[in-house]
Design a protein around this motif. Structure first.
Motif, PDB file in Angstrom:
ATOM      1  N   SER A 126       0.848  -1.080  -0.041  1.00 26.66           N
ATOM      2  CA  SER A 126       0.153   0.018  -0.011  1.00 26.66           C
ATOM      3  C   SER A 126       0.840   1.215   0.040  1.00 26.66           C
ATOM      4  CB  SER A 126      -0.706  -0.100   1.132  1.00 26.66           C
ATOM      5  OG  SER A 126       0.050   0.235   2.513  1.00 26.66           O
ATOM      6  N   LEU A 127       0.049   2.450  -0.326  1.00 24.52           N
ATOM      7  CA  LEU A 127       0.831   3.807  -0.221  1.00 24.52           C
ATOM      8  C   LEU A 127       0.176   4.526   1.100  1.00 24.52           C
ATOM      9  CD1 LEU A 127       0.026   4.605  -3.971  1.00 24.52           C
ATOM     10  CD2 LEU A 127       2.186   4.185  -2.835  1.00 24.52           C
ATOM     11  N   ASN A 128       1.026   5.692   1.367  1.00 22.74           N
ATOM     12  CA  ASN A 128       0.622   6.373   2.433  1.00 22.74           C
ATOM     13  C   ASN A 128      -0.822   7.027   2.139  1.00 22.74           C
ATOM     14  OD1 ASN A 128       0.198   9.614   3.011  1.00 22.74           O
ATOM     15  ND2 ASN A 128       1.612   8.636   4.795  1.00 22.74           N
ATOM     16  N   VAL A 129      -1.716   7.167   2.874  1.00 21.73           N
ATOM     17  CA  VAL A 129      -2.963   7.429   2.646  1.00 21.73           C
ATOM     18  C   VAL A 129      -2.954   9.102   2.103  1.00 21.73           C
ATOM     19  CG1 VAL A 129      -3.667   8.566   4.743  1.00 21.73           C
ATOM     20  CG2 VAL A 129      -5.485   7.603   3.428  1.00 21.73           C
ATOM     21  N   ALA A 130      -2.272   9.574   2.284  1.00 23.66           N
ATOM     22  CA  ALA A 130      -2.181  11.097   1.526  1.00 23.66           C
ATOM     23  C   ALA A 130      -1.550  11.144   0.237  1.00 23.66           C
ATOM     24  CB  ALA A 130      -1.457  12.088   2.567  1.00 23.66           C
ATOM     25  N   VAL A 131      -0.740  10.221  -0.118  1.00 21.62           N
ATOM     26  CA  VAL A 131      -0.189   9.999  -1.509  1.00 21.62           C
ATOM     27  C   VAL A 131      -1.307   9.543  -2.318  1.00 21.62           C
ATOM     28  CG1 VAL A 131       1.683   8.631  -2.737  1.00 21.62           C
ATOM     29  CG2 VAL A 131       2.211   9.984  -0.763  1.00 21.62           C
ATOM     30  N   ALA A 132      -2.043   8.299  -1.795  1.00 21.25           N
ATOM     31  CA  ALA A 132      -2.997   7.703  -2.421  1.00 21.25           C
ATOM     32  C   ALA A 132      -4.238   8.700  -2.960  1.00 21.25           C
ATOM     33  CB  ALA A 132      -3.602   6.394  -1.477  1.00 21.25           C
ATOM     34  N   ALA A 133      -4.485   9.493  -1.821  1.00 17.53           N
ATOM     35  CA  ALA A 133      -5.482  10.487  -2.115  1.00 17.53           C
ATOM     36  C   ALA A 133      -4.977  11.327  -3.166  1.00 17.53           C
ATOM     37  CB  ALA A 133      -5.944  11.321  -0.863  1.00 17.53           C
ATOM     38  N   GLY A 134      -3.816  11.543  -3.245  1.00 16.80           N
ATOM     39  CA  GLY A 134      -3.402  12.634  -4.265  1.00 16.80           C
ATOM     40  C   GLY A 134      -3.519  12.081  -5.510  1.00 16.80           C
ATOM     41  N   ILE A 135      -2.886  10.777  -5.646  1.00 14.25           N
ATOM     42  CA  ILE A 135      -3.002  10.219  -7.096  1.00 14.25           C
ATOM     43  C   ILE A 135      -4.269   9.909  -7.540  1.00 14.25           C
ATOM     44  CG2 ILE A 135      -2.555   7.886  -8.012  1.00 14.25           C
ATOM     45  CD1 ILE A 135      -0.069   7.582  -6.111  1.00 14.25           C
ATOM     46  N   ALA A 136      -5.130   9.550  -6.612  1.00 16.65           N
ATOM     47  CA  ALA A 136      -6.466   9.385  -7.043  1.00 16.65           C
ATOM     48  C   ALA A 136      -7.477  10.709  -7.482  1.00 16.65           C
ATOM     49  CB  ALA A 136      -7.381   8.583  -6.130  1.00 16.65           C
ATOM     50  N   LEU A 137      -7.038  11.675  -6.746  1.00 13.95           N
ATOM     51  CA  LEU A 137      -7.683  12.850  -7.131  1.00 13.95           C
ATOM     52  C   LEU A 137      -7.127  13.485  -8.407  1.00 13.95           C
ATOM     53  CD1 LEU A 137      -9.629  15.168  -6.077  1.00 13.95           C
ATOM     54  CD2 LEU A 137      -7.550  16.266  -4.639  1.00 13.95           C
ATOM     55  N   ALA A 138      -6.004  13.443  -8.512  1.00  8.12           N
ATOM     56  CA  ALA A 138      -5.376  13.959  -9.924  1.00  8.12           C
ATOM     57  C   ALA A 138      -5.793  13.096 -11.144  1.00  8.12           C
ATOM     58  CB  ALA A 138      -3.843  13.838  -9.853  1.00  8.12           C
ATOM     59  N   GLU A 139      -6.256  11.971 -11.008  1.00  6.78           N
ATOM     60  CA  GLU A 139      -6.700  11.158 -12.004  1.00  6.78           C
ATOM     61  C   GLU A 139      -8.124  11.419 -12.231  1.00  6.78           C
ATOM     62  OE1 GLU A 139      -7.349   8.134 -15.091  1.00  6.78           O
ATOM     63  OE2 GLU A 139      -5.605   9.394 -14.513  1.00  6.78           O
ATOM     64  N   ALA A 140      -8.981  11.477 -10.912  1.00  9.51           N
ATOM     65  CA  ALA A 140     -10.336  11.763 -11.248  1.00  9.51           C
ATOM     66  C   ALA A 140     -10.514  13.505 -11.731  1.00  9.51           C
ATOM     67  CB  ALA A 140     -10.782  11.779  -9.959  1.00  9.51           C
ATOM     68  N   MET A 141      -9.840  14.203 -11.428  1.00  8.38           N
ATOM     69  CA  MET A 141      -9.841  15.569 -12.211  1.00  8.38           C
ATOM     70  C   MET A 141      -9.235  15.346 -13.354  1.00  8.38           C
ATOM     71  SD  MET A 141      -8.834  17.917  -8.783  1.00  8.38           S
ATOM     72  CE  MET A 141      -9.659  19.381  -9.022  1.00  8.38           C
ATOM     73  N   ARG A 142      -8.262  15.024 -13.744  1.00  2.32           N
ATOM     74  CA  ARG A 142      -7.974  14.655 -15.358  1.00  2.32           C
ATOM     75  C   ARG A 142      -8.920  14.303 -16.021  1.00  2.32           C
ATOM     76  NH1 ARG A 142      -6.586  11.486 -18.948  1.00  2.32           N
ATOM     77  NH2 ARG A 142      -6.848   9.416 -17.784  1.00  2.32           N
ATOM     78  N   GLN A 143      -9.649  13.028 -15.773  1.00  2.00           N
ATOM     79  CA  GLN A 143     -10.692  12.526 -16.349  1.00  2.00           C
ATOM     80  C   GLN A 143     -11.969  13.545 -16.628  1.00  2.00           C
ATOM     81  OE1 GLN A 143     -12.082   8.554 -15.207  1.00  2.00           O
ATOM     82  NE2 GLN A 143     -10.105   7.864 -15.086  1.00  2.00           N
ATOM     83  N   THR A 144     -12.272  14.202 -15.602  1.00  2.00           N
ATOM     84  CA  THR A 144     -13.392  14.951 -15.586  1.00  2.00           C
ATOM     85  C   THR A 144     -13.262  16.506 -15.933  1.00  2.00           C
ATOM     86  OG1 THR A 144     -13.244  15.518 -13.050  1.00  2.00           O
ATOM     87  CG2 THR A 144     -14.683  13.531 -13.675  1.00  2.00           C
ATOM     88  N   GLY A 145     -12.047  16.648 -16.105  1.00  3.78           N
ATOM     89  CA  GLY A 145     -11.738  18.194 -16.867  1.00  3.78           C
ATOM     90  C   GLY A 145     -11.732  19.083 -15.541  1.00  3.78           C
ATOM     91  N   SER A 146     -11.770  18.808 -14.417  1.00  5.68           N
ATOM     92  CA  SER A 146     -12.146  19.652 -13.071  1.00  5.68           C
ATOM     93  C   SER A 146     -10.696  20.384 -12.803  1.00  5.68           C
ATOM     94  CB  SER A 146     -12.976  19.171 -12.333  1.00  5.68           C
ATOM     95  OG  SER A 146     -12.642  17.689 -12.022  1.00  5.68           O
ATOM     96  N   PHE A 147      -9.738  20.299 -13.140  1.00  9.47           N
ATOM     97  CA  PHE A 147      -8.268  20.846 -12.732  1.00  9.47           C
ATOM     98  C   PHE A 147      -8.710  22.401 -12.704  1.00  9.47           C
ATOM     99  CE2 PHE A 147      -5.630  17.082 -13.438  1.00  9.47           C
ATOM    100  CZ  PHE A 147      -5.170  17.078 -12.144  1.00  9.47           C
ATOM    101  N   PRO A 148      -8.138  23.102 -11.673  1.00  7.66           N
ATOM    102  CA  PRO A 148      -8.086  24.681 -11.714  1.00  7.66           C
ATOM    103  C   PRO A 148      -7.392  25.145 -12.853  1.00  7.66           C
ATOM    104  CG  PRO A 148      -7.040  23.839  -9.657  1.00  7.66           C
ATOM    105  CD  PRO A 148      -7.403  22.701 -10.393  1.00  7.66           C
ATOM    106  N   GLU A 149      -7.817  26.277 -13.245  1.00  9.64           N
ATOM    107  CA  GLU A 149      -6.971  26.805 -14.438  1.00  9.64           C
ATOM    108  C   GLU A 149      -5.813  27.457 -13.990  1.00  9.64           C
ATOM    109  OE1 GLU A 149      -7.785  26.692 -17.586  1.00  9.64           O
ATOM    110  OE2 GLU A 149      -9.431  25.392 -17.075  1.00  9.64           O
TER     111      GLU A 149
END
Length: 149
Positions: A126-149
């Motif tokens: 497993s990964l550290n929970v904060a690292v895992a949250a960051g990886i998952a959030l980045a992928e979810a935001m990439r897919q949904t186009g919801s990264f800030p400008e």
């Protein structure tokens, strides 16, 4: 997009997640009880000056979280069949993380609409929970186009 932390154990990880969430504009739900004294001072120290800009909702327990937070629950767990690159995210997803020491109990797994794992090399658990949250959030935001400008 939101991140939910189920009974987090380590204030430093929560602070790191709050900092990341503030930077990306994601809300954070903290499902208590926590394994550390939950205080604004402690979280501010862990999240540095960014924690004050995070949208934080505290929930006394799992039931109060489920009663007040709409959205699809996406549980990050080492036990999932679906790999992160194969998951399809939605803009209202809640990325749910279990506690550092014990993960998420069966009733949390049962409530999840989707369970996802971050694929790791053989021999690594497993990964550290904060690292895992960051990886998952980045992928979810990439897919949904919801990264800030």
């Amino acid at each position: 997009m939101r991140i939910a932390l189920f009974q987090p154990d380590i204030a430093g990880n929560v602070g790191t997640i709050l900092r990341m969430a503030a930077c990306f504009g994601a809300g954070v739900d903290i499902i208590e009880p926590c394994g550390f004294p939950f205080s604004d001072r402690g979280l501010k120290r862990a999240g540095m000056d960014y924690a004050a800009d995070a949208e934080i909702r505290r929930h006394a327990d799992w039931d109060s979280f489920r009663a007040t937070v709409p959205g699809r629950l996406v549980l990050l767990t080492t036990q999932a069949e679906t790999r992160l690159p194969d998951a399809r995210f939605q803009t209202d997803d809640i990325l749910l993380m279990g506690s550092e020491s014990s993960g998420a109990p069966a009733f949390v797994h049962d409530a999840a609409d989707l369970a996802v794992r971050i694929p790791l090399r053989p021999g690594f658990r497993s990964l550290n929970v904060a690292v895992a949250a960051g990886i998952a959030l980045a992928e979810a935001m990439r897919q949904t186009g919801s990264f800030p400008e």
